[in-house]
Design an enzyme around this catalytic site. Structure first.
Site, PDB file in Angstrom:
ATOM      1  N   THR A 184      -6.608   2.415  -5.821  1.00  0.00           N
ATOM      2  CA  THR A 184      -6.776   1.767  -4.521  1.00  0.00           C
ATOM      3  C   THR A 184      -8.264   1.648  -4.208  1.00  0.00           C
ATOM      4  OG1 THR A 184      -4.775   2.811  -3.731  1.00  0.00           O
ATOM      5  CG2 THR A 184      -6.328   2.113  -2.057  1.00  0.00           C
ATOM      6  N   ARG A 212       8.558  -0.753  -1.313  1.00  0.00           N
ATOM      7  CA  ARG A 212       7.772   0.407  -0.883  1.00  0.00           C
ATOM      8  C   ARG A 212       6.410  -0.043  -0.330  1.00  0.00           C
ATOM      9  NH1 ARG A 212       2.546   2.697  -2.466  1.00  0.00           N
ATOM     10  NH2 ARG A 212       2.671   4.941  -2.297  1.00  0.00           N
ATOM     11  N   GLY A 214       2.781   1.582   0.952  1.00  0.00           N
ATOM     12  CA  GLY A 214       2.025   2.844   0.941  1.00  0.00           C
ATOM     13  C   GLY A 214       1.044   2.931   2.098  1.00  0.00           C
ATOM     14  N   ASP A 215       0.178   3.927   2.005  1.00  0.00           N
ATOM     15  CA  ASP A 215      -0.761   4.191   3.098  1.00  0.00           C
ATOM     16  C   ASP A 215      -1.733   3.048   3.345  1.00  0.00           C
ATOM     17  OD1 ASP A 215      -1.824   4.893   0.542  1.00  0.00           O
ATOM     18  OD2 ASP A 215      -3.489   5.907   1.537  1.00  0.00           O
ATOM     19  N   THR A 235      -7.480   7.394  -0.534  1.00  0.00           N
ATOM     20  CA  THR A 235      -6.922   6.916  -1.797  1.00  0.00           C
ATOM     21  C   THR A 235      -6.069   8.043  -2.384  1.00  0.00           C
ATOM     22  OG1 THR A 235      -7.448   6.391  -4.104  1.00  0.00           O
ATOM     23  CG2 THR A 235      -9.133   7.544  -2.881  1.00  0.00           C
ATOM     24  N   GLY A 236      -5.088   7.666  -3.179  1.00  0.00           N
ATOM     25  CA  GLY A 236      -4.245   8.695  -3.784  1.00  0.00           C
ATOM     26  C   GLY A 236      -2.787   8.452  -3.464  1.00  0.00           C
ATOM     27  N   GLY A 238       0.029   7.756  -1.561  1.00  0.00           N
ATOM     28  CA  GLY A 238       0.176   7.158  -0.241  1.00  0.00           C
ATOM     29  C   GLY A 238       1.184   7.836   0.660  1.00  0.00           C
TER      30      GLY A 238
HETATM   31  N1  GLY Z   1      -2.846   4.973  -1.983  1.00  0.00           N
HETATM   32  C1  GLY Z   1      -2.173   3.833  -2.437  1.00  0.00           C
HETATM   33  C2  GLY Z   1      -0.734   3.956  -2.416  1.00  0.00           C
HETATM   34  O1  GLY Z   1      -0.184   5.043  -2.498  1.00  0.00           O
HETATM   35  O2  GLY Z   1      -0.097   2.948  -2.330  1.00  0.00           O
END
Ligand code: GLY
Length: 321
Positions: A184, A212, A214-215, A235-236, A238
């Protein structure tokens, strides 16, 4: 970095996602370095020209999305169905306006669409077909090739690993196999007027289920920006960022504390709740000081501020240039 009460800087800090394994391929490291340099210059040059923090973060993310070298835009990873579904968001700390897109397809620069939503609609988040239709109306939809040989090779490798272990029907096992690929991209900036902004973009997680989000699509989790606090980008993993509302947590800390303190404390919370190799965060406070923290092997970042105007690149705590 020290928290200097007297001085204020303008500047920008970007990241290219956490890496949970050491990158041994020198070409790959070089490619990341070149892309980060270009992206940060695209953002910082705008700040120097008196442009806003929101222009700077958008420009740096566009550059990373278009490079194809990160898990965002053209470089986005594949879902379990071998499709691409991207998330992105942007936030302006001046008035805490925000825009985000989820499950977007066929758009090289989802961050542009997120900014459009922020500035030209009454909404914060558009997902799936609604977001794609808007992209088509705005001429942002394209038939560029997103799926290349390298992505198919990674996809096949991940699927093979899972099948070898007889885990193809065990969704939780997917986690262990794809957790090493988090690229990300994120960007935070403060401009000459002291306005703060954040932007983030991603293809999400390898082998994620279709649908899905994510964050990176969720304000407060993947990013947050408020002139009264500061800005943060995560990042990581989510799902963990969403559950902790990690970027809002980091920004709230910056009401009283430095960017450096906020980044360390946020990642310490993440590690405590969910373990190592789960994420990283970049932060900027109201004085223009930066914070960088991650619980992974590395996290490539680039930064420049007006203090010395010098670009610095790091893969983690080790300076790489
Ligand atoms: N950090 C990106 C995701 O998990 O989608």
């Amino acid at each position: 970095m020290t928290y200097n009460e007297d001085k204020k800087y303008y500047g920008i800090l970007i990241h290219g996602g956490i890496k949970t394994k050491r990158i041994r391929n020198l070409n790959q490291t070089e490619t990341i370095k070149i892309s980060l340099k270009k992206s940060i210059c695209d953002g910082f040059n705008l700040l120097k020209e008196n442009k806003s923090a929101i222009d700077a973060v958008e420009a740096s993310i566009i550059s990373m999305e278009s490079s194809g070298n990160f898990n965002a835009g053209l470089g986005s990873c594949l879902t379990i169905d071998k499709t691409i579904e991207m998330d992105a968001s942007i936030m302006n700390g001046k008035d805490i306006s925000a825009g985000s897109v989820g499950m977007i397809k066929g758009v090289i620069n989802p961050i542009k669409l997120a900014r459009y939503i922020m500035e030209h609609t009454n909404h914060v988040m558009l997902v799936s077909d609604g977001a794609i239709n808007l992209a088509k109306q705005l001429g942002m939809f394209s038939n560029q090739i997103y799926i290349n040989k390298n992505k198919l090779r990674i996809y096949d490798k991940l699927i093979r690993n899972i099948k070898d272990k007889g885990q193809e029907n065990d969704l939780s096992s997917l986690e262990r196999h794809y957790s090493q690929y988090h690229d990300t991209v994120g960007s935070i900036a403060i401009d000459k007027k002291g306005n703060i902004a954040a932007a983030v973009s991603t293809g999400g997680r390898w082998l994620k289920l279709s649908g899905r989000i994510g964050d990176a699509g969720v304000v407060g989790s993947g990013l947050y920006a408020d002139n009264k606090l500061g800005a943060a980008c995560a990042t990581g993993h989510g799902e963990y960022m969403i559950r902790l509302a990690l970027c809002k947590y980091a920004c709230d800390l910056m009401k009283e504390k430095s960017a450096s303190f906020a980044s360390k404390k946020s990642i310490s919370l993440l590690t405590k709740r969910f373990g190592k190799n789960t994420g990283g965060i970049i932060t900027i406070d109201r004085k223009g000081n930066f914070g960088i923290s991650h619980n992974s092997e590395s996290m490539p970042v680039a930064l420049i501020n007006s203090k010395d105007g010098k670009m610095k690149l790091y893969f983690s705590n080790n300076k790489i240039e």
